[in-house]
Design an enzyme around this catalytic site. Sequence first.
Site, PDB file in Angstrom:
ATOM      1  N   LYS A   1     -13.860   1.740 -18.201  1.00 43.86           N
ATOM      2  CA  LYS A   1     -14.262   1.746 -19.289  1.00 43.86           C
ATOM      3  C   LYS A   1     -13.220   1.592 -20.757  1.00 43.86           C
ATOM      4  O   LYS A   1     -12.872   0.228 -20.644  1.00 43.86           O
ATOM      5  CB  LYS A   1     -14.950   3.016 -19.532  1.00 43.86           C
TER       6      LYS A   1
ATOM      7  N   ARG B   1       0.918  -1.129   0.033  1.00 46.42           N
ATOM      8  CA  ARG B   1      -0.043   0.021  -0.027  1.00 46.42           C
ATOM      9  C   ARG B   1       0.931   1.092  -0.062  1.00 46.42           C
ATOM     10  O   ARG B   1       1.086   1.594   1.048  1.00 46.42           O
ATOM     11  CB  ARG B   1      -0.866   0.109   1.269  1.00 46.42           C
TER      12      ARG B   1
ATOM     13  N   TYR C   1     -21.728  12.512 -15.448  1.00 50.47           N
ATOM     14  CA  TYR C   1     -21.860  11.382 -14.954  1.00 50.47           C
ATOM     15  C   TYR C   1     -22.706  11.449 -13.529  1.00 50.47           C
ATOM     16  O   TYR C   1     -22.075  11.900 -12.881  1.00 50.47           O
ATOM     17  CB  TYR C   1     -20.475  10.400 -15.064  1.00 50.47           C
TER      18      TYR C   1
ATOM     19  N   ASP D   1     -12.169  15.007 -16.428  1.00 51.24           N
ATOM     20  CA  ASP D   1     -12.839  13.456 -16.806  1.00 51.24           C
ATOM     21  C   ASP D   1     -12.918  13.291 -18.151  1.00 51.24           C
ATOM     22  O   ASP D   1     -14.134  13.906 -18.830  1.00 51.24           O
ATOM     23  CB  ASP D   1     -14.129  13.270 -15.986  1.00 51.24           C
TER      24      ASP D   1
END
Length: 378
Positions: A202, A52, A104, A177
């Site tokens: 996507k 992490r 969105y 975006d």
Amino acid sequence: MKRDLKPATIAAHAAGAVDKQSAGVVPPIQTSTTFMRDETYALIRPDNIYSRDDSDTVRTAEQVITKLEQAEDTLLFPAGMAAIAGVFRTLLAGDTALVQSGIYWGTTKWIRDFCARRDVTLHEVEASDAAALKTACQAHRPTLVFIETPSNPWLRTVDVAAAAQATHAVAGTLVVDATAATPILMKPLALGADIVMHSATKAINGHSDVLAGVLSTNAPTDPIWEAIKMDRHDAGAVLGPFEAWLLIRAMRTLPLRVERMTENAVTLAQYLHNHPQVEDVFYPGLPHHPGHEVAKQQMSGYGSLLSVLVKGGRAEALKVVGKLQLFLRATSLGGVESLVEHRHTIEPHTGIPENLIRVSVGIEHIDDLKDDWEQALS
Ligand SMILES: *Cc1c(COP(=O)(O)O)cnc(C)c1O
């Protein structure tokens, strides 16, 4: 690798990622969560302590995206929403954010909730109107401006260079975006944006089997980027190595997929626009689209997302959606398989017309795609 390679070459070679140990032409998946120290307690690899967020597999995927975006640095997240959250979590109580309206829905909803909870003032503006965006920037002096182009599902086009100018004039940060554009068709950083974001779920992954998000910048020493990076490390919004490996594999064909999807979308949009049962088609590649000229300037292709308004209302739209056979009835976009969505059913209270069908065009043969619509509209 040579610096000025074309996107198709960078992608096909996964930006030069090979397995140096085995000499395999494919990079390995490193799944270890922890990394060793030597006898003197020094790290064997100073950049690998704990996964992490120390992961060579994730770094390899990030490197491919960095090269494709012509960026300086990239961070992967476990979802597009986690990438957006990573940006907004840098805001402080009392800050102001300006967000494009009609984007969105998941983004709008989360940002509204977050800003209310954190005492951040939020303004929403129709950013495809460059003058309105400039006026809003001057009036509210936002720390952060967030736009989405082409927008989902309205396919509105925002002039990224004008948005960058308006944002920078009030010392703000512009985040774009660019999910529907992909890193292949538009370079928001070159147009002046500070950070470009994608839902890699996507087209970047393109096979509807990985959830991921991404941020890239060409100003990695900016305080906002350092804050996002530290937050990802400390708060742990990291992508797993298996997902990162699948992304590396999928991105090898990204330019090829985007090329075919865009070609199909242009042809399908024209066909639908000329169909007597269709009222309108929202697609920046059509000359009558209000954002056509801006899209033509800032994109090298118009993408695979479009929305169709069929003649009639809800019943007629649902009838067409129900008759389609190749276009699968499912949410999401950018995959190799074509999808349709009756958006109003999903978000009934956001002003989406009841006769709107959102279409994500895949890589199938265009004749089959057109035939499917022909029988569904008859
Ligand atoms: C899907 C999508 C998102 C959210 O991404 P996830 O990977 O689903 O979290 C954000 N913006 C746009 C434009 C999207 O299409």
